[in-house]
Motif scaffolding. Sequence first.
Motif, PDB file in Angstrom:
ATOM      1  N   CYS A 194     -52.805  17.570-126.759  1.00 33.98           N
ATOM      2  CA  CYS A 194     -52.600  18.013-128.134  1.00 33.98           C
ATOM      3  C   CYS A 194     -51.467  17.195-128.759  1.00 33.98           C
ATOM      4  CB  CYS A 194     -52.274  19.500-128.190  1.00 33.98           C
ATOM      5  SG  CYS A 194     -50.831  19.986-127.239  1.00 33.98           S
ATOM      6  N   THR A 195     -51.449  17.223-130.094  1.00 36.51           N
ATOM      7  CA  THR A 195     -50.474  16.453-130.856  1.00 36.51           C
ATOM      8  C   THR A 195     -49.636  17.401-131.703  1.00 36.51           C
ATOM      9  OG1 THR A 195     -51.969  14.562-130.975  1.00 36.51           O
ATOM     10  CG2 THR A 195     -50.212  14.667-132.634  1.00 36.51           C
ATOM     11  N   THR A 196     -48.339  17.440-131.483  1.00 38.14           N
ATOM     12  CA  THR A 196     -47.491  18.275-132.333  1.00 38.14           C
ATOM     13  C   THR A 196     -47.232  17.546-133.654  1.00 38.14           C
ATOM     14  OG1 THR A 196     -45.416  17.373-131.488  1.00 38.14           O
ATOM     15  CG2 THR A 196     -46.338  19.263-130.317  1.00 38.14           C
ATOM     16  N   PRO A 197     -47.028  18.313-134.733  1.00 36.92           N
ATOM     17  CA  PRO A 197     -46.719  17.675-136.022  1.00 36.92           C
ATOM     18  C   PRO A 197     -45.455  16.811-135.930  1.00 36.92           C
ATOM     19  CG  PRO A 197     -47.223  20.004-136.332  1.00 36.92           C
ATOM     20  CD  PRO A 197     -47.137  19.780-134.852  1.00 36.92           C
ATOM     21  N   ALA A 198     -44.466  17.243-135.163  1.00 37.08           N
ATOM     22  CA  ALA A 198     -43.200  16.505-135.121  1.00 37.08           C
ATOM     23  C   ALA A 198     -43.335  15.175-134.387  1.00 37.08           C
ATOM     24  CB  ALA A 198     -42.123  17.363-134.457  1.00 37.08           C
TER      25      ALA A 198
END
Lengths: 332, 332
Positions: A194-198
């Motif tokens: 998954c990819t965090t927004p930060a």
Amino acid sequence: MKKLINAPEAVLAEALSGIAAAHPGLKVDAENKVIARALGTKPGKVALVSGGGSGHEPLHGGFVGKGMLDAACPGEVFTSPVPGQMLAAAQAVDGGVGVLFIVKNYTGDVLNFQMAAELAAEEGITVETVLVDDDVAVQDSTWTAGRRGTGATVFVEKIAGALAEQGGSLTEVADMGKRVNAASRSFAVALTACTTPASGKPGFDLPEDEMEVGVGIHGEPGRRREKLRPAKEIVATALDAILADQPLVAGDETIVMVNGLGGTPLIELYVVFNEVAAALADKGVVVARSLVGNYVTSLDMEGVSLTVCKADADMLSLWDAPVNTPALRWGI
Amino acid sequence: MKKLINAPEAVLAEALSGIAAAHPGLKVDAENKVIARALGTKPGKVALVSGGGSGHEPLHGGFVGKGMLDAACPGEVFTSPVPGQMLAAAQAVDGGVGVLFIVKNYTGDVLNFQMAAELAAEEGITVETVLVDDDVAVQDSTWTAGRRGTGATVFVEKIAGALAEQGGSLTEVADMGKRVNAASRSFAVALTACTTPASGKPGFDLPEDEMEVGVGIHGEPGRRREKLRPAKEIVATALDAILADQPLVAGDETIVMVNGLGGTPLIELYVVFNEVAAALADKGVVVARSLVGNYVTSLDMEGVSLTVCKADADMLSLWDAPVNTPALRWGI
């Protein structure tokens, strides 16, 4: 990174504002970042508070409402909420007979909820804590000493929440939460990171033909990398791990959750549930209740977690009790 | 391709078996591929049947149950169900006073439901049809003459379903379905393409910094490609398209759905809903009811669709009526 956001640092505040706009049954304290029931807590009812990093929606805010949580404290994405936030939640929802903290076992969450419990005690609020640590994949992990807390959190919140609604004391509600956790085991598999927004990029690299077996809900490493296999074999691996830790025998009744990690289509979750149901039926184990869908997610991760709770009659009865939250609703 | 499946050609049958295992309130006719209410249709109640290609879950099977559909006919992924399947559904659920077909406007679906209606008439079953064509993005599309049918399908199924439950006649229920469709507009944006199990690769190429504006639920082309923009601007684009086609004025009441296309985290959908609510509030338009979540998906596509229904008092009252399906449940 492709995300439907305005700015990474604004995601939580804007999502909270969206939750408030979408759900008239909830009220959001934007300053303290607390989601609570709009109607507050009935005096004399034990209040349930949970929380943790955001990115696992609908956990926990989607489980606030009659029959489940009184309040949720969302942290920034994959980041523990802070003690002041938890204290504000406890103060907002205390009905005079104590507050139960439901805490997933991650070091930051545990420390912060502990500090909040001490602060609450100074304010005259009695707090009990249920620590959820159902993930059998690994003993210790990136952010955890001991087992990670994952899918069983939904079961604890639902069943303990129902007992509180029925007038259970703080001790009784806490004990029930601990019983549910002790009866529950989970195991997850990731097909993608998954990819965090930060960060803006995937949390780990996973080759196109491999899966992470035993992944954590923040993408923490599991037991091993393996070539992607058919759903039937993935389910066998997950169930073997779960049953090795908590054997089930013919006639045992269970509550089963097949949970999508955020990026997996529902049609695949039903394919997985079909395998789980068949494998348990082969052993004579009864799937008495079930959930299939996205309940404890890891942002956009593709993958699935399986949670099995060996449920007694009390738990099943409390499971069936009315609940009225954004993510679980029946009987009302 | 990474999917939690056993074999592409087995996905639908196995998912149907999983749906049957997960939802005791439903029964699945595996041979005909029909999902129906376990309790059947009460004699004298108009029966609602919908269907379409799979891959849009929970549409339509997740909306079978009291207060909504009587049966759903899932085709293979992104493939229309066949007339025999629809006929079997109509025969299974006809309560003696007619069957309403709810059909999304895709050429294959329209032709097959039309043929099924003729076959049903030969069997003495009266059929009316509501064609859903709410997507304002493009006039004609890959698989459609005229506008595509998307999110409004959920509104039609809920509101017409409630009227049928209350004893509405076939004409009344069909008219209400048509009114809801006529009052609804949708617009979608894709950040990524989706991958069908059969093809094993994304349905189209979309550069890392672009989005497809006005995409269809199978990945059909929209109006244009654009650089990815902040959620606020994406919502403005979608709302502009919707309001250009159906103007709303201050005081108008609406039902709004912010729908994830399958791969988008819920936290982002709330960020989007926050923008929609703010933009409508600016115009004095009332969001009387709302849904935020995955209701009409495109497998694993990342993106969002916005549906706005200009709702009258009848529609709002029917929206609030009890419903008990896997994907929508309240009042019961």
